[in-house]
Each structure stands twice: as structure tokens, then as C-alpha cells.
Scaffold this motif. Sequence first.
Motif: not given
Length: 116
Positions: A16-33
Motif C-alpha cells: 500500500p505504501d509503495l502504491s502511494e509512493k509510485l502514484g498508482v493503484s494497489i492493483s497496478k502494483v500487484h500487476q507490476m509484480i
Amino acid sequence: MSDSVTAGPAAWVNLPDLSEKLGVSISKVHQMIRDGQLLAVKHEGVRQVPAELVANSTVLKHLPGVLNLLRDAGYNDEEALRWLYEPDPTVDGNPARGLGGDRAREVKRRAQALGF
């Protein structure tokens, strides 16, 4: 893998903090992973990303390529994390630090050599 890595990241970021830092949704972070652009492993019982792999508000430029090379060489996420944090003074202390500097090409070359 245990919840700690011997020579590992100095700091961790939860998703969740990474999502905020990158300025993307949490689902986008999961997609990036899932797409191999980021590396996340369980640390202290929670899936986290090494803080050094994210500079300012972006993922280190060469990280996705190196992760792809490591996966092609048969490394899973925990093994890739260990490789990135193996002490190596010739690439700024370890490959993860080398990715953020002028040693990134050398880190990529070494990751590529693992597949052969």
C-alpha cells in the motif's frame, strides 16, 4: 525462505505504501509484480518490496530486465532477492545498489551469464 535475508535490504516498503509512493493503484502494483517489473517477498509476515529498488517515484530503470534474466535462469523471487543482495564490492556493494548507479550494465551482464 525464512522471514529474514542474511545480506538483505536495509529498508522495506509494504505494497500500500509503495502504491502511494509510485502514484498508482494497489492493483497496478500487484500487476507490476506479476509482470516482473517489481520484486516482492514476504518479510516479517507481510509481502514487501526492498526500498532500494524504488528510486523516488519510479522503479529502478534496469530492475525489470534483471528480474527477467534471473527468472529465465530459473530463479524464483526469494532466490532473485538473495542474488540482488549478495555482497559484491565491484558493483557498489551488491547488485541491487549497482542497479541504481553506473554499474547497472555490469549487473545485467552478470545476471545474463547465470543462464549459461
